[in-house]
Structure formats: structure tokens, C-alpha cells
Design a protein around this motif. Structure first.
Motif, PDB file in Angstrom:
ATOM      1  N   MET A   1       0.841  -1.171   0.000  1.00 60.65           N
ATOM      2  CA  MET A   1       0.000   0.000   0.000  1.00 60.65           C
ATOM      3  C   MET A   1       0.894   1.246   0.000  1.00 60.65           C
ATOM      4  SD  MET A   1      -3.349   0.636   2.353  1.00 60.65           S
ATOM      5  CE  MET A   1      -3.764  -1.065   2.141  1.00 60.65           C
ATOM      6  N   ILE A   2       0.491   2.263  -0.729  1.00 59.71           N
ATOM      7  CA  ILE A   2       1.264   3.489  -0.870  1.00 59.71           C
ATOM      8  C   ILE A   2       1.151   4.327   0.408  1.00 59.71           C
ATOM      9  CG2 ILE A   2       1.524   5.583  -2.260  1.00 59.71           C
ATOM     10  CD1 ILE A   2       0.162   4.031  -4.553  1.00 59.71           C
ATOM     11  N   ASP A   3       2.253   4.993   0.786  1.00 57.00           N
ATOM     12  CA  ASP A   3       2.283   5.788   2.012  1.00 57.00           C
ATOM     13  C   ASP A   3       1.186   6.846   2.055  1.00 57.00           C
ATOM     14  OD1 ASP A   3       4.366   4.360   3.104  1.00 57.00           O
ATOM     15  OD2 ASP A   3       5.912   5.773   2.458  1.00 57.00           O
ATOM     16  N   THR A   4       0.873   7.477   0.907  1.00 54.41           N
ATOM     17  CA  THR A   4      -0.172   8.512   0.905  1.00 54.41           C
ATOM     18  C   THR A   4      -1.544   7.914   1.208  1.00 54.41           C
ATOM     19  OG1 THR A   4      -0.406   8.321  -1.504  1.00 54.41           O
ATOM     20  CG2 THR A   4       1.031  10.086  -0.666  1.00 54.41           C
ATOM     21  N   GLN A   5      -1.778   6.681   0.779  1.00 53.46           N
ATOM     22  CA  GLN A   5      -3.041   6.017   1.096  1.00 53.46           C
ATOM     23  C   GLN A   5      -3.148   5.757   2.599  1.00 53.46           C
ATOM     24  OE1 GLN A   5      -2.572   2.716  -1.740  1.00 53.46           O
ATOM     25  NE2 GLN A   5      -4.581   3.302  -2.532  1.00 53.46           N
ATOM     26  N   ILE A   6      -2.057   5.336   3.199  1.00 48.15           N
ATOM     27  CA  ILE A   6      -2.038   5.076   4.641  1.00 48.15           C
ATOM     28  C   ILE A   6      -2.236   6.380   5.401  1.00 48.15           C
ATOM     29  CG2 ILE A   6      -0.601   4.296   6.560  1.00 48.15           C
ATOM     30  CD1 ILE A   6       0.663   2.287   4.535  1.00 48.15           C
ATOM     31  N   GLU A   7      -1.576   7.444   4.952  1.00 50.75           N
ATOM     32  CA  GLU A   7      -1.714   8.751   5.598  1.00 50.75           C
ATOM     33  C   GLU A   7      -3.156   9.253   5.503  1.00 50.75           C
ATOM     34  OE1 GLU A   7      -0.077  13.289   4.981  1.00 50.75           O
ATOM     35  OE2 GLU A   7       1.245  11.623   4.446  1.00 50.75           O
ATOM     36  N   THR A   8      -3.770   9.106   4.336  1.00 44.43           N
ATOM     37  CA  THR A   8      -5.162   9.518   4.154  1.00 44.43           C
ATOM     38  C   THR A   8      -6.075   8.701   5.060  1.00 44.43           C
ATOM     39  OG1 THR A   8      -4.719  10.159   1.862  1.00 44.43           O
ATOM     40  CG2 THR A   8      -7.024   9.815   2.464  1.00 44.43           C
ATOM     41  N   GLY A   9      -5.861   7.397   5.130  1.00 44.48           N
ATOM     42  CA  GLY A   9      -6.654   6.537   6.008  1.00 44.48           C
ATOM     43  C   GLY A   9      -6.493   6.906   7.467  1.00 44.48           C
ATOM     44  N   THR A  10      -5.274   7.230   7.871  1.00 45.75           N
ATOM     45  CA  THR A  10      -4.998   7.631   9.257  1.00 45.75           C
ATOM     46  C   THR A  10      -5.749   8.919   9.606  1.00 45.75           C
ATOM     47  OG1 THR A  10      -2.821   6.594   9.166  1.00 45.75           O
ATOM     48  CG2 THR A  10      -3.172   8.218  10.907  1.00 45.75           C
TER      49      THR A  10
END
Length: 139
Positions: A1-10
Motif C-alpha cells: 500500500m502506498i504511504d499517501t493512502q495510509i496517511e489519508t486513512g490515518t
């Protein structure tokens, strides 16, 4: 999973004050990581998580979707009494249910006019109005 996706989810979880557990973060990233709204079933989200290499059970997906709904992050749309879809767009809007495909999509709300609702029974108030327009291919 891409870091920006994780950041958005967080960030999405933080807006509701939910602790970002591994499972919540995985599912949140799949739901909103790309910034687009989507309609999912528990089963389709489970398959997406498995395809992404996540180790999550279907029961966990159901429980997490319920928690997201209770926190106001998702809207549950029931189309036939037994099948629920979960919508990341929580604003009031109508839906198309494509019967032939078993798919839910947004319908244009600017074209919907509800002229009047019946009065709620004594001691009750209207909490919401759900509009699901069923479609099938012409034969």
C-alpha cells in the motif's frame, strides 16, 4: 500500500477519534486512500484487503465497517433487506442499484425532488430518508 493512502486513512480515522489499529488502518486506506468515494460490501472489501496482502478475517471486516458507521465515517445502504453496501459519502444523496450487476452507485441528487413526507407517528421523528432507485437493463 502506498504511504499517501495510509496517511489519508490515518487522517480519516482521526476525524472520528478512532484509534488506528492495523486492521482499521488497512481497511480505511482501501476505502478512502485514493480520495475517491466508493460503495463496498463487506465481502468486496474483504477480497480487496486479501488481494492487497492483508491478513484480516471477514468477521473483522464486518465489525470494522459497523464501527466506521457508528463513528459517522460511512453510511450503510440496505438494498434488499439482506444486502448492505457501505458508502464513504455520508452526505444525504440518492443511489442507483444496478440489479443485473449487484452494484450501487450515486444518483444525481439535483434531479431528485421529494415534495412532501408523511408526518411521523406520535412520539417519533424522521431520522433520515433513503432513496434507492433500482435499475435493470432493458430487454
Amino acid at each position: 500500500m502506498i504511504d499517501t493512502q495510509i496517511e489519508t486513512g490515518t487522517k480519516w480515522l482521526a476525524t472520528a477519534g478512532l484509534r488506528p489499529t492495523r486492521q482499521r488502518l488497512t481497511l480505511a486506506s482501501l476505502l478512502v486512500g485514493d480520495g475517491r468515494h466508493r460503495h463496498v460490501t463487506a465481502e468486496s472489501l474483504f477480497e480487496a484487503a486479501r488481494s492487497d496482502g492483508a491478513s484480516v478475517s471477514l468477521a473483522t471486516v464486518y465489525n470494522t465497517l459497523r464501527a466506521f458507521c457508528e463513528a459517522g465515517l460511512l453510511q450503510e445502504v440496505t438494498v434488499d433487506g439482506s444486502r448492505s453496501y457501505f458508502d464513504t459519502n455520508t452526505h444525504d444523496h440518492p443511489h442507483f442499484f444496478w440489479e443485473d450487476e449487484g452494484r450501487l452507485s450515486d444518483a444525481p441528487s439535483e434531479d431528485l425532488v421529494i415534495a412532501q413526507l408523511p408526518d411521523a407517528p406520535e412520539g417519533a421523528e424522521i431520522a433520515s430518508v433513503d432513496v434507492v432507485i433500482r435499475l435493470r437493463k432493458k430487454t
